[in-house]
Write an enzyme that holds these catalytic residues in place. Sequence first.
Site, PDB file in Angstrom:
ATOM      1  N   GLN A   1       6.598  -6.696  -6.665  1.00  0.00           N
ATOM      2  CA  GLN A   1       5.221  -6.243  -6.810  1.00  0.00           C
ATOM      3  C   GLN A   1       5.129  -4.980  -7.640  1.00  0.00           C
ATOM      4  OE1 GLN A   1       4.504  -3.941  -2.663  1.00  0.00           O
ATOM      5  NE2 GLN A   1       5.168  -6.084  -2.428  1.00  0.00           N
TER       6      GLN A   1
ATOM      7  N   HIS B   1       2.074  -1.528  -8.165  1.00  0.00           N
ATOM      8  CA  HIS B   1       0.808  -0.913  -7.775  1.00  0.00           C
ATOM      9  C   HIS B   1       0.181  -0.226  -8.986  1.00  0.00           C
ATOM     10  CE1 HIS B   1       2.148  -1.707  -3.745  1.00  0.00           C
ATOM     11  NE2 HIS B   1       3.154  -0.867  -3.855  1.00  0.00           N
TER      12      HIS B   1
ATOM     13  N   GLU C   1       4.211   5.794  -4.372  1.00  0.00           N
ATOM     14  CA  GLU C   1       4.833   5.859  -3.053  1.00  0.00           C
ATOM     15  C   GLU C   1       6.273   6.337  -3.178  1.00  0.00           C
ATOM     16  OE1 GLU C   1       4.122   1.711  -2.248  1.00  0.00           O
ATOM     17  OE2 GLU C   1       6.222   1.184  -2.576  1.00  0.00           O
TER      18      GLU C   1
ATOM     19  N   HIS D   1       8.964  -3.348  -8.171  1.00  0.00           N
ATOM     20  CA  HIS D   1       9.795  -3.027  -7.013  1.00  0.00           C
ATOM     21  C   HIS D   1       9.672  -4.086  -5.929  1.00  0.00           C
ATOM     22  CE1 HIS D   1       5.840  -1.368  -5.879  1.00  0.00           C
ATOM     23  NE2 HIS D   1       6.206  -1.604  -4.626  1.00  0.00           N
TER      24      HIS D   1
ATOM     25  N   ARG E   1       1.126  -8.802  -6.641  1.00  0.00           N
ATOM     26  CA  ARG E   1       2.369  -9.564  -6.525  1.00  0.00           C
ATOM     27  C   ARG E   1       2.722 -10.191  -7.866  1.00  0.00           C
ATOM     28  NH1 ARG E   1      -0.305 -12.030  -2.059  1.00  0.00           N
ATOM     29  NH2 ARG E   1       0.060 -10.841  -0.141  1.00  0.00           N
TER      30      ARG E   1
END
Length: 324
Positions: free
Chosen positions: A95, A97, A114, A171, A191
């Site tokens: 996936q 972000h 993150e 990642h 995804r």
Amino acid sequence: MSEPLFLESVMQEKIWGGSKLRDVFGYNIPSDQTGECWAISAHPNGISVVKNGQYAGQKLDFLYHNHPNLFGQPKTSVFPLLTKIIDANDWLSVQVHPDNEYAMTHEKEFGKTECWYIISADEGAEIIYGHTAKNKEELAQMIVNKKWDDLLTKIPVKAGDFFYVPSGTMHAIGKGIMILETQQSSDTTYRVYDFDRKDQKGQKRELHLKKSIDVLTIGVPKNSYPNTLKTKHLTSTLLVDEDFFTVYKWEIDGSVTFNQVAPYYLISVLSGKGNLIIDEDIYPIEKGNHFILPYSIKQWTFSGEQLEIIASYSNEEDFPNEEA
């Protein structure tokens, strides 16, 4: 008010989840496919509730909006961070972000940068961290042609490893890994590949190939390089200090006093037990506890044996105010 805000976590079931959140941390989980503990969260998809003191029973998002003094009069109208513990009993999807600009345009919420602190990892466990494509055209072609073995970069991991995962990074967390994740308060995931698995209804989960290709970055991911300082009773490791958050690991044997340098702190106890001491008040703490130290707490002491704590705070000046 000079008391910590101990929080009730929210459990999230996932197709790849397991039972370690119960087996390792003693949490009450809804099933043996529980993948995420949203430990400190004001995101609408899983909001923490205060367990103690004068604000007991109140939700974190309510406190943030209605008692900004607890958080040092923050600039943003949305609580900016989210702390999770993730139990990957199987591979998560591959996936990516989006960043703030893309996410605000397309999803009406923050983007998601993150970072991962590896709590435990089975022997041979791996993550996917980055890809091999040299440009967007090659990236899109390899995704469409499903050249996963050639495209995806796998890295072996062990307990204690740390990875910074900026928005745009390809990642995936691998099977047999538990992590503590500090992230922007966002639930937007695109995804790229889901190993062709099916859910309980026999359906493949949705992929988001166009958006993924839009936001994926080219080049080696920008990881952080933790820096450790040791004193008699404290080993303090600065794990990351980047655009949206600063994260420390504190290993404590004995008694250590800290002074406030940020408006508020998000605290997670990963192992050990002891006490949090604020003025004359003593709060027992143990593995699996999560709490916030609000703005009114200018100094505190952790006392205990083999305490391992992840502490984070927002670098708030770098957050956009979506109401601006």
